[in-house]
Each structure stands twice: as structure tokens, then as C-alpha cells.
Write an enzyme that holds these catalytic residues in place. Structure first.
Site, PDB file in Angstrom:
ATOM      1  N   ASP A 132      27.474  35.825  34.435  1.00 37.90           N
ATOM      2  CA  ASP A 132      27.450  35.858  35.878  1.00 37.90           C
ATOM      3  C   ASP A 132      28.894  35.339  36.741  1.00 37.90           C
ATOM      4  O   ASP A 132      29.476  34.777  36.079  1.00 37.90           O
ATOM      5  CB  ASP A 132      26.490  34.409  36.194  1.00 37.90           C
ATOM      6  CG  ASP A 132      24.986  35.054  35.847  1.00 37.90           C
ATOM      7  OD1 ASP A 132      24.768  36.011  35.332  1.00 37.90           O
ATOM      8  OD2 ASP A 132      24.089  34.145  36.069  1.00 37.90           O
TER       9      ASP A 132
ATOM     10  N   HIS B  82      23.977  39.699  42.011  1.00 43.47           N
ATOM     11  CA  HIS B  82      24.053  38.283  41.991  1.00 43.47           C
ATOM     12  C   HIS B  82      24.302  37.526  43.254  1.00 43.47           C
ATOM     13  O   HIS B  82      24.589  36.465  43.299  1.00 43.47           O
ATOM     14  CB  HIS B  82      24.987  37.789  40.688  1.00 43.47           C
ATOM     15  CG  HIS B  82      24.710  36.138  40.418  1.00 43.47           C
ATOM     16  ND1 HIS B  82      23.445  35.593  40.071  1.00 43.47           N
ATOM     17  CD2 HIS B  82      25.558  35.319  40.284  1.00 43.47           C
ATOM     18  CE1 HIS B  82      23.827  34.545  39.783  1.00 43.47           C
ATOM     19  NE2 HIS B  82      25.020  34.230  39.857  1.00 43.47           N
TER      20      HIS B  82
ATOM     21  N   HIS C 203      26.960  34.373  46.856  1.00 43.74           N
ATOM     22  CA  HIS C 203      26.597  32.938  45.751  1.00 43.74           C
ATOM     23  C   HIS C 203      25.926  31.931  46.690  1.00 43.74           C
ATOM     24  O   HIS C 203      26.234  30.748  46.189  1.00 43.74           O
ATOM     25  CB  HIS C 203      27.531  32.476  44.679  1.00 43.74           C
ATOM     26  CG  HIS C 203      27.120  31.969  43.529  1.00 43.74           C
ATOM     27  ND1 HIS C 203      26.334  31.112  43.480  1.00 43.74           N
ATOM     28  CD2 HIS C 203      26.960  32.655  42.351  1.00 43.74           C
ATOM     29  CE1 HIS C 203      25.936  30.674  42.142  1.00 43.74           C
ATOM     30  NE2 HIS C 203      26.353  31.921  41.523  1.00 43.74           N
TER      31      HIS C 203
ATOM     32  N   HIS D 182      28.994  32.432  32.094  1.00 45.64           N
ATOM     33  CA  HIS D 182      29.610  32.664  33.280  1.00 45.64           C
ATOM     34  C   HIS D 182      31.094  33.356  32.920  1.00 45.64           C
ATOM     35  O   HIS D 182      31.870  32.729  32.312  1.00 45.64           O
ATOM     36  CB  HIS D 182      29.694  31.538  34.160  1.00 45.64           C
ATOM     37  CG  HIS D 182      28.505  31.204  34.651  1.00 45.64           C
ATOM     38  ND1 HIS D 182      27.359  30.405  33.936  1.00 45.64           N
ATOM     39  CD2 HIS D 182      27.934  31.195  36.113  1.00 45.64           C
ATOM     40  CE1 HIS D 182      26.368  30.245  34.617  1.00 45.64           C
ATOM     41  NE2 HIS D 182      26.548  30.851  35.842  1.00 45.64           N
TER      42      HIS D 182
HETATM   43 ZN   LIG Z   1      25.962  32.412  39.555  1.00 44.64          ZN
END
Ligand SMILES: [Zn+2]
Length: 227
Positions: A25, A76, A80, A171
Site C-alpha cells: 500500500d 487506495h 490517503h 507498505h
Molecule cells: Zn494506506
């Protein structure tokens, strides 16, 4: 059964087969994403990247590289962050804008969405559905990587949590602001051969779920359940 508006999927179908999906991510975030692509290529593993739209706009070439090398690309959000008011127009700015950016880079419309922090809100889920996407979460392999634990400890945590059909969340970036993720890259480098030695194979998330990574049509409102 794949659900669009119920609980987000956190694991693949119940299976005894030793197959897992590695997901990353918050990228692209160089040099870590570039190095991660090298690690995945060396091990012959296809993964899934949940991309932050603002990061993709800054580094479209890395998203294209990931796509061209056979990794799956998902949405995503753009920044964010989900700012108030938590309404469909507000979610549209985050979700729809990222679809536009990703479509511009890879020429395809992603079918998978993962909310920042696995956020849940009815208007967000409606927006995700309107875009014909499936909301998918997973098992955090390195949530605490915000504090950059060692690669060894992240690999150990992920290895302990992994089950057949598991979705592992790593991540390669940090939200829309970047940050050091080299320990994550090394954790993947350690984890992959260990899982392989235990008999696991690796699938992209859409392969694991038995769904398409991308939508056939370009129109908003395409519903993957209706086909
Ligand atoms: Zn994230």
C-alpha cells in the site's frame, strides 16, 4: 460469495491450498518501490499494489512498470485522507480522481479498492460500488512499520499470521508523503523464500479472489456482480 457493500474481504476464499497474496500500500514511493519491484522480479512473484493517486501522479512511470511486470494495480484513494463532510461528493474526489489517474497511466480501470486505514463509511462504500469496485482489506503484515521495525521482525510477524488464502498487507509508501520503507522491501525479500520453503505459492489478489483486476467497461456504475 464476493460482497460489495458488506464486510470488506480480509482473506481469500476458504482453501487448504497454500496460496497467499502479497499486497503493498501507499506507493509508488521511490527508491523503495523500485527496489521492491526488483525483489519481486528476482523471486518471480506477482503482487498487488494499492496505489495512492497523488503518488501515482508524481511517479507514473513506476506504476506503469509495476503493471507491465504483471503486478495488479488497485485504488487506495488520492490523498490517503478522507476530509469532512463524509459525503459521496467528498469521497468521489478521492476515489474517482484516483481511478482517472490510474486509467491514464495503465489504460485500464481498477476493480479493487482498499480504503486508507481500512476506513468504513456508508457513503464511501456507495462510492466504491458506483465505481464498480470491490473493497478489500487484508491482514496487516507490517502495520507498525510506521516505526520501521526490523525487516526480520516484520517477516516473522507476517510468517506467523499467514494462512492458506491469506492476504498480507505491507507498505511500500507512507500515505501521500513518502517515507522510508526499505525494511519492508527487505522483509518481503526474507519472507518469500521462507513461505516458498513451506510450500506456499503467490498469487495476485484478484487471482486469489477469482475476480478481474480491471473492469471491462469504462463507464462508472459498472457492477462486477452483474456479470
Ligand atoms: Zn494506506
Amino acid at each position: 460469495m464476493v460482497q460489495l457493500t458488506g464486510p470488506a474481504l480480509w482473506r481469500g476464499p476458504h482453501t487448504k491450498e497454500k496460496v497467499v497474496a502479497l499486497t503493498f500500500d501507499d506507493g509508488p514511493n521511490d527508491p523503495d518501490t523500485l527496489n521492491l519491484l526488483g525483489v519481486l522480479a528476482r523471486h518471480g512473484v506477482k503482487a498487488t499494489f494499492f496505489i495512492v493517486g497523488a503518488n501515482a501522479a508524481k511517479n507514473p512511470g513506476r506504476v506503469k512498470q509495476a503493471f507491465d511486470e504483471g503486478h495488479a494495480i488497485g485504488n487506495h484513494s488520492y490523498s490517503h485522507a478522507f476530509l469532512k463532510p463524509l459525503s459521496e461528493p467528498s469521497f468521489e474526489k478521492e476515489i474517482g480522481k484516483t481511478q482517472d489517474v490510474l486509467r491514464g497511466i495503465i489504460g485500464k480501470t481498477p476493480a479493487l479498492f482498499r480504503a486508507p486505514w481500512f476506513f468504513r463509511h456508508p457513503a464511501m462504500l456507495r462510492t466504491v460500488r458506483r465505481h464498480g469496485m470491490l473493497h478489500v482489506t487484508g491482514i496487516f503484515g507490517n502495520y507498525w512499520e510506521v516505526f520501521q521495525p526490523s525487516a526480520e521482525s516484520m517477516a516473522k510477524t507476517a510468517e506467523r499470521k499467514i494462512r492458506p488464502g491469506g492476504i498480507v498487507v505491507f507498505h511500500d509508501g507512507r500515505e501521500a508523503r513518502g517515507g522510508k520503507r526499505h525494511n519492508s522491501v527487505e522483509a518481503a525479500n526474507l519472507l518469500i523464500p521462507r513461505l516458498t520453503a513451506r510450500g506456499y505459492r503467490f498469487a495476485t489478489l484478484p487471482e486469489l479472489l477469482g475476480v478481474s483486476a480491471y473492469q471491462e467497461g469504462q463507464e462508472a456504475g459498472f457492477d462486477i456482480l452483474s456479470v
